[in-house]
Design a protein around this motif. Structure first.
Motif, PDB file in Angstrom:
ATOM      1  N   ALA A  93       0.806  -1.219   0.000  1.00 27.67           N
ATOM      2  CA  ALA A  93       0.000   0.000   0.000  1.00 27.67           C
ATOM      3  C   ALA A  93       0.841   1.273   0.000  1.00 27.67           C
ATOM      4  N   GLU A  94       2.083   1.183   0.469  1.00 30.80           N
ATOM      5  CA  GLU A  94       2.875   2.410   0.566  1.00 30.80           C
ATOM      6  C   GLU A  94       3.622   2.678  -0.735  1.00 30.80           C
ATOM      7  N   GLY A  95       3.967   3.944  -0.937  1.00 35.92           N
ATOM      8  CA  GLY A  95       4.541   4.349  -2.204  1.00 35.92           C
ATOM      9  C   GLY A  95       6.059   4.288  -2.248  1.00 35.92           C
ATOM     10  N   SER A  96       6.607   4.699  -3.386  1.00 30.38           N
ATOM     11  CA  SER A  96       8.048   4.764  -3.555  1.00 30.38           C
ATOM     12  C   SER A  96       8.416   6.038  -4.292  1.00 30.38           C
ATOM     13  N   ARG A  97       9.599   6.493  -4.009  1.00 34.45           N
ATOM     14  CA  ARG A  97      10.116   7.688  -4.658  1.00 34.45           C
ATOM     15  C   ARG A  97      11.551   7.382  -5.040  1.00 34.45           C
ATOM     16  N   ASN A  98      11.913   7.650  -6.284  1.00 29.58           N
ATOM     17  CA  ASN A  98      13.261   7.281  -6.728  1.00 29.58           C
ATOM     18  C   ASN A  98      14.182   8.488  -6.744  1.00 29.58           C
ATOM     19  N   PRO A  99      15.500   8.242  -6.665  1.00 26.05           N
ATOM     20  CA  PRO A  99      16.435   9.359  -6.825  1.00 26.05           C
ATOM     21  C   PRO A  99      16.394   9.850  -8.266  1.00 26.05           C
ATOM     22  N   PRO A 100      16.647  11.143  -8.508  1.00 27.41           N
ATOM     23  CA  PRO A 100      16.587  11.667  -9.876  1.00 27.41           C
ATOM     24  C   PRO A 100      17.664  11.044 -10.762  1.00 27.41           C
TER      25      PRO A 100
ATOM     26  N   GLY B  58       0.689   8.278   6.375  1.00 24.41           N
ATOM     27  CA  GLY B  58       1.528   7.386   5.574  1.00 24.41           C
ATOM     28  C   GLY B  58       2.412   8.128   4.581  1.00 24.41           C
ATOM     29  N   THR B  59       2.880   7.403   3.561  1.00 26.34           N
ATOM     30  CA  THR B  59       3.811   8.006   2.598  1.00 26.34           C
ATOM     31  C   THR B  59       3.245   9.175   1.788  1.00 26.34           C
ATOM     32  N   PRO B  60       1.911   9.274   1.548  1.00 24.51           N
ATOM     33  CA  PRO B  60       1.447  10.459   0.809  1.00 24.51           C
ATOM     34  C   PRO B  60       1.732  11.764   1.534  1.00 24.51           C
ATOM     35  N   ALA B  61       2.072  11.700   2.818  1.00 20.18           N
ATOM     36  CA  ALA B  61       2.382  12.919   3.561  1.00 20.18           C
ATOM     37  C   ALA B  61       3.748  13.484   3.192  1.00 20.18           C
ATOM     38  N   VAL B  62       4.537  12.723   2.433  1.00 18.07           N
ATOM     39  CA  VAL B  62       5.886  13.178   2.082  1.00 18.07           C
ATOM     40  C   VAL B  62       5.856  14.293   1.032  1.00 18.07           C
ATOM     41  N   LEU B  63       4.954  14.141   0.032  1.00 15.86           N
ATOM     42  CA  LEU B  63       4.963  15.050  -1.120  1.00 15.86           C
ATOM     43  C   LEU B  63       4.903  16.543  -0.755  1.00 15.86           C
ATOM     44  N   PRO B  64       3.944  16.988   0.111  1.00 14.96           N
ATOM     45  CA  PRO B  64       3.921  18.420   0.430  1.00 14.96           C
ATOM     46  C   PRO B  64       5.212  18.883   1.100  1.00 14.96           C
ATOM     47  N   GLN B  65       5.778  18.006   1.926  1.00 11.22           N
ATOM     48  CA  GLN B  65       6.987  18.392   2.641  1.00 11.22           C
ATOM     49  C   GLN B  65       8.168  18.561   1.677  1.00 11.22           C
TER      50      GLN B  65
ATOM     51  N   ASP C 280       7.823   3.237   6.415  1.00  8.40           N
ATOM     52  CA  ASP C 280       7.758   3.622   5.006  1.00  8.40           C
ATOM     53  C   ASP C 280       7.860   5.132   4.842  1.00  8.40           C
ATOM     54  N   PHE C 281       7.296   5.875   5.795  1.00  6.91           N
ATOM     55  CA  PHE C 281       7.397   7.334   5.735  1.00  6.91           C
ATOM     56  C   PHE C 281       8.868   7.751   5.780  1.00  6.91           C
ATOM     57  N   LEU C 282       9.640   7.124   6.658  1.00  7.26           N
ATOM     58  CA  LEU C 282      11.067   7.442   6.765  1.00  7.26           C
ATOM     59  C   LEU C 282      11.813   7.041   5.494  1.00  7.26           C
ATOM     60  N   ARG C 283      11.429   5.884   4.917  1.00  4.85           N
ATOM     61  CA  ARG C 283      12.097   5.398   3.712  1.00  4.85           C
ATOM     62  C   ARG C 283      11.870   6.352   2.538  1.00  4.85           C
ATOM     63  N   VAL C 284      10.587   6.727   2.312  1.00  9.53           N
ATOM     64  CA  VAL C 284      10.283   7.570   1.166  1.00  9.53           C
ATOM     65  C   VAL C 284      10.733   9.006   1.403  1.00  9.53           C
ATOM     66  N   GLY C 285      10.598   9.488   2.639  1.00 10.47           N
ATOM     67  CA  GLY C 285      10.958  10.877   2.930  1.00 10.47           C
ATOM     68  C   GLY C 285      12.460  11.092   2.951  1.00 10.47           C
TER      69      GLY C 285
ATOM     70  N   GLY D  99      17.238   9.849  10.443  1.00 11.44           N
ATOM     71  CA  GLY D  99      16.396   8.800   9.886  1.00 11.44           C
ATOM     72  C   GLY D  99      15.652   7.969  10.905  1.00 11.44           C
ATOM     73  N   THR D 100      15.522   8.474  12.134  1.00 14.40           N
ATOM     74  CA  THR D 100      14.709   7.726  13.093  1.00 14.40           C
ATOM     75  C   THR D 100      13.982   8.684  14.036  1.00 14.40           C
ATOM     76  N   TRP D 101      13.022   8.153  14.803  1.00 11.17           N
ATOM     77  CA  TRP D 101      12.213   8.991  15.687  1.00 11.17           C
ATOM     78  C   TRP D 101      13.026   9.388  16.905  1.00 11.17           C
ATOM     79  N   ALA D 102      12.927  10.656  17.291  1.00  8.86           N
ATOM     80  CA  ALA D 102      13.674  11.120  18.459  1.00  8.86           C
ATOM     81  C   ALA D 102      12.739  11.897  19.371  1.00  8.86           C
ATOM     82  N   PHE D 103      12.895  11.705  20.684  1.00  8.58           N
ATOM     83  CA  PHE D 103      12.051  12.342  21.692  1.00  8.58           C
ATOM     84  C   PHE D 103      12.391  13.820  21.799  1.00  8.58           C
ATOM     85  N   VAL D 104      11.390  14.688  21.798  1.00  9.45           N
ATOM     86  CA  VAL D 104      11.643  16.113  22.037  1.00  9.45           C
ATOM     87  C   VAL D 104      11.257  16.454  23.461  1.00  9.45           C
ATOM     88  N   LYS D 105       9.992  16.317  23.769  1.00  6.37           N
ATOM     89  CA  LYS D 105       9.567  16.495  25.162  1.00  6.37           C
ATOM     90  C   LYS D 105       8.130  16.027  25.327  1.00  6.37           C
ATOM     91  N   ALA D 106       7.722  15.841  26.554  1.00  8.61           N
ATOM     92  CA  ALA D 106       6.355  15.412  26.830  1.00  8.61           C
ATOM     93  C   ALA D 106       5.459  16.633  26.869  1.00  8.61           C
TER      94      ALA D 106
END
Lengths: 344, 383
Positions: free
Chosen positions: A174-181, B217-224, B246-251, B373-380
């Motif tokens: 379900a998750e997407g992929s993005r490739n390097p340019p 999920g991963t669609p949140a990457v595009l605007p960023q 997957d968010f970390l992988r694509v972002g 590339g991983t989650w880090a605690f900021v504060k509660a």
């Protein structure tokens, strides 16, 4: 809204338009030769992009196995037909050759993909995996009903679309992929940021349109395809085989879709179901071209891309509505001006 | 054969001495909400089979993310299986559909849905309903407070053109107003869009100090990515919907430094030792990742674990008052869950009351970020 924004939106619209133009000319191509309104054209884009992403990240893409499965299915059908006395042994030799080709491609992917491939190798391999899928889909879904009505073919095309989306979800998740340019280069022209990738997309799209235009206008093969489109029986009488025309067309459509996927995957994130909207917008563009003219379809794609870009700016919640509403005045205009042919 | 005989004899001996508690769950393990339901079900499978002399039997059903199926499951659990409590369902609409059934059968229900509407307004029906995920308003409040604390005055929102995006936008707008942050733009996009340049330009012309992306999920990457490409220098916030690998992988490097609210369990190892949620969180992480592998943890599974922690503390107390399987026991169980006080869980400390059936303090959600590339605690909390 100042001139900077006008320019940036125009550039964004242009890149999107190039993508829709590729989808549109493939739809026009398939319709012109086979009378199939090819709804799943966008799926080739998504499959192509995700296959490419898979090869780059070191996985043997599921599409390779799909292609092998398709080749085997076709061989089984041919053997069955030969047993019933329908086809010659030549066809069986051909479908066996198809299986060997598929095995060779799968072997190359399996041998070289783990650990990640370079883009130079991954691009031809993606095309080698994806292009046979086009003729395979044609053979399995459409060839048995080549003479059916446009409506019937449309219904089958819609079914193929749903199957392909489902298979895509299974194959890629379900998750997407993005490739390097492909080329990491960008420059600023005034307010506009131009990346090498966006130029690639536009150039490739223009090249495909010109190539198809020349192919159909100047070459014997292209003219043969057009002849099949105009009259299947007549073409057969002068020695052009309709089946081969259909298979060639679908190979071209799959090739165009895959190229499109490879080109845009560094520009945006691609999901298993991204293709549908790209295909649909390509379809709107193809309708503007009357499902017949490549330059007009390209112009339609330009209109769709630019309209989408500006309507996203002014009313982002309604942009799809605005783009798809475009089809109503176009159809109205066409039906008022055009000459009508009855379905034979 | 002798094994069966032994089992029958043991069961006959065991039943009067111990009690048999039946717990039901309806979770969305298939359908659109499957990414919530699957870790929840996985969690329930790891739970101990007895607690304080009570043997526990779970009946876990799938409602396919469907409202009607959730209600039917709840009816089946209460009327046929006569369970002592229900856990679920995974989403707000499904949970809302089950309230009537749970209260009609006088069975305590612990929902895993996010909306405050599940337990608010507190009426005769909702007396029987509890929940463990934070209210969505609470999470929005956490983000808004973090904004105020770090000097953000104006905020723009780019969200999905669907219920998720609308819901987040509405809660965020309210929370921002309460905290003196003004919202300068609200742009929408679709999950499958290939370009959000126009929306990003619109956002940037309103020159906000921060942008929140209401997507999952991963669609949140595009605007960023588009914001970064266009040279946006302000803060970028995401919602808790993006917490997956997957968010970390694509972002990749484009999402470094993103701020988002979350249950502290995602960064449990980095929490200070005096953090109230650390002990339970570590315990849960060990339990879950011990079976399902490293980095498999999600906050959804932790919600189910918190529901179990509530039951674990309330069941023995209720069993002291009545026999499991009776209406009196369910009544006692409801009262004991409502009386839960100072119970540390993975998402905070439960302090239930007759009016508050969530029981977490407002500062329980944590702010986290993405670093290397991983989650880090900021504060509660956001305060």
């Amino acid at each position: 809204m100042n001139t900077d924004i006008v320019l940036i939106l125009a550039q964004d619209g242009l890149v999107n338009a190039a993508v829709y133009a590729l989808a549109a000319i493939a739809i026009v191509l398939v319709y012109a030769v086979t009378r199939i309104v090819f709804v799943p054209q966008g799926e080739f884009v998504a499959y192509g992009a995700l296959t490419f992403a898979g090869l780059l990240s070191g996985v043997v893409p599921t599409t390779a196995w799909l292609m092998l499965g398709g080749a085997i299915a076709i061989c089984v059908i041919d053997v069955w037909k030969a047993y019933r006395g329908g086809v010659t042994s030549k066809a069986i030799v051909k479908s066996l050759a198809g299986i060997f080709y598929a095995l060779a491609v799968v072997f190359v992917a399996w041998r070289f993909a783990p650990g990640g491939m370079s883009q130079v190798l991954a691009i031809p391999l993606t095309l080698a995996i994806m292009i046979p899928l086009g003729p395979q889909i044609y053979r399995l879904a459409f060839e048995p009903l080549a003479g059916a009505s446009v409506l019937m073919l449309l219904i089958v095309a819609t079914a193929v679309h749903f199957v392909m989306v489902g298979v895509g979800l299974l194959a890629f998740g379900a998750e997407g992929s993005r490739n390097p340019p492909v080329a990491d280069f960008s420059m600023t022209l005034g307010p506009v940021l131009v990346t090498a990738q966006s130029i690639w997309v536009i150039v490739a799209s223009l090249a495909a349109i010109v190539a198809l235009w020349l192919f159909f206008g100047l070459t014997l093969r292209g003219r043969a395809l057009r002849a099949v489109a105009v009259n299947r029986v007549g073409a057969k009488l002068v020695g052009i085989r309709g089946k081969h025309a259909g298979r060639l067309t679908f190979a071209l459509a799959a090739g165009i879709g895959t190229t499109c996927g490879i080109l845009i995957s560094p520009v945006t994130t691609i999901y298993y179901d991204t293709g549908f909207l790209i295909g649909l917008k390509g379809f709107v563009a193809a309708i503007i071209g009357g499902l017949a003219s490549y330059p007009l379809a390209a112009a339609g794609a330009l209109l769709v891309g630019i309209l989408e870009s500006y309507s996203s700016f002014w009313a982002s919640a309604y942009k799809e509505v605005i783009v798809f509403t475009l089809i109503i005045p176009v159809l109205l205009c066409r039906s008022l001006r055009g000459i009508h042919f009855e379905e034979e | 054969m002798w094994k069966i005989c032994l089992a029958v004899v043991l069961a006959a001996l065991a039943s009067p001495a111990f009690g048999q508690v039946k717990l039901g769950a309806t979770l969305s393990t298939t359908g659109p909400a499957a990414s919530l339901g699957i870790p929840e079900r996985n969690t329930l499978q790891l739970l101990p089979k007895s607690i304080g002399g009570l043997s526990i039997e779970w009946i876990v059903l799938d409602d396919a993310s469907d409202t009607t199926a959730a209600r039917k499951n709840a009816e089946k659990l209460t009327s046929e299986d006569r369970v002592d409590a229900i856990v679920g369902s995974s989403t707000t609409p499904n949970s809302l559909a089950m309230i009537e059934v749970a209260s009609g059968a006088q069975t305590p229900m612990i929902s895993l849905g996010a909306s405050a509407r599940i337990v608010d307004p507190m009426d005769a029906q909702r007396r029987w309903v509890f929940k463990t995920p934070y209210h969505d308003s609470m999470i929005a409040e956490t983000v808004a407070r973090h904004m105020t604390a770090t000097g953000v005055k104006t905020l723009a929102y780019i969200g999905f053109n669907d219920a998720y995006g609308e819901g987040w936008g509405t809660e965020l707008q309210k929370a921002a107003e309460r905290n003196g942050v003004s919202m300068s733009a609200w742009e929408k996009y679709n999950r499958t869009d290939t370009s959000v340049t126009a929306q990003v330009l619109k956002v940037m012309t309103s020159s906000p100090d921060a942008v929140l992306i209401g997507a999952s999920g991963t669609p949140a990457v595009l605007p960023q990515v588009t914001l970064r490409e266009r040279g946006y220098k302000g803060k970028i916030y995401q919602t808790s919907g993006v917490i997956n690998n997957d968010f970390l992988r694509v972002g990749a490097k484009n999402v470094e430094g993103t701020l988002l609210p979350s249950g502290p369990v995602i960064v449990v190892e980095q929490l200070p030792d005096d953090h109230p949620a650390k002990a339970s969180g570590l315990e849960y992480k060990k339990l879950y990742e011990g079976t399902y592998g490293p980095n498999s943890l999600s906050t959804f599974g932790a919600n189910a674990y918190d529901a179990w922690l509530l039951l674990k503390s309330a069941l023995p107390k209720a069993a002291a008052k009545a026999k499991p399987g009776t209406p009196e026991f369910r009544q006692a169980l409801r009262e004991e869950i409502e009386r839960t006080a100072n119970l540390p869980a993975t998402h905070g400390v439960f302090n239930m009351s007759a009016q508050d059936h969530l029981g977490f303090a407002a500062d329980s959600p944590a702010m986290i970020t993405i670093r290397n590339g991983t989650w880090a605690f900021v504060k509660a909390g956001g305060s």
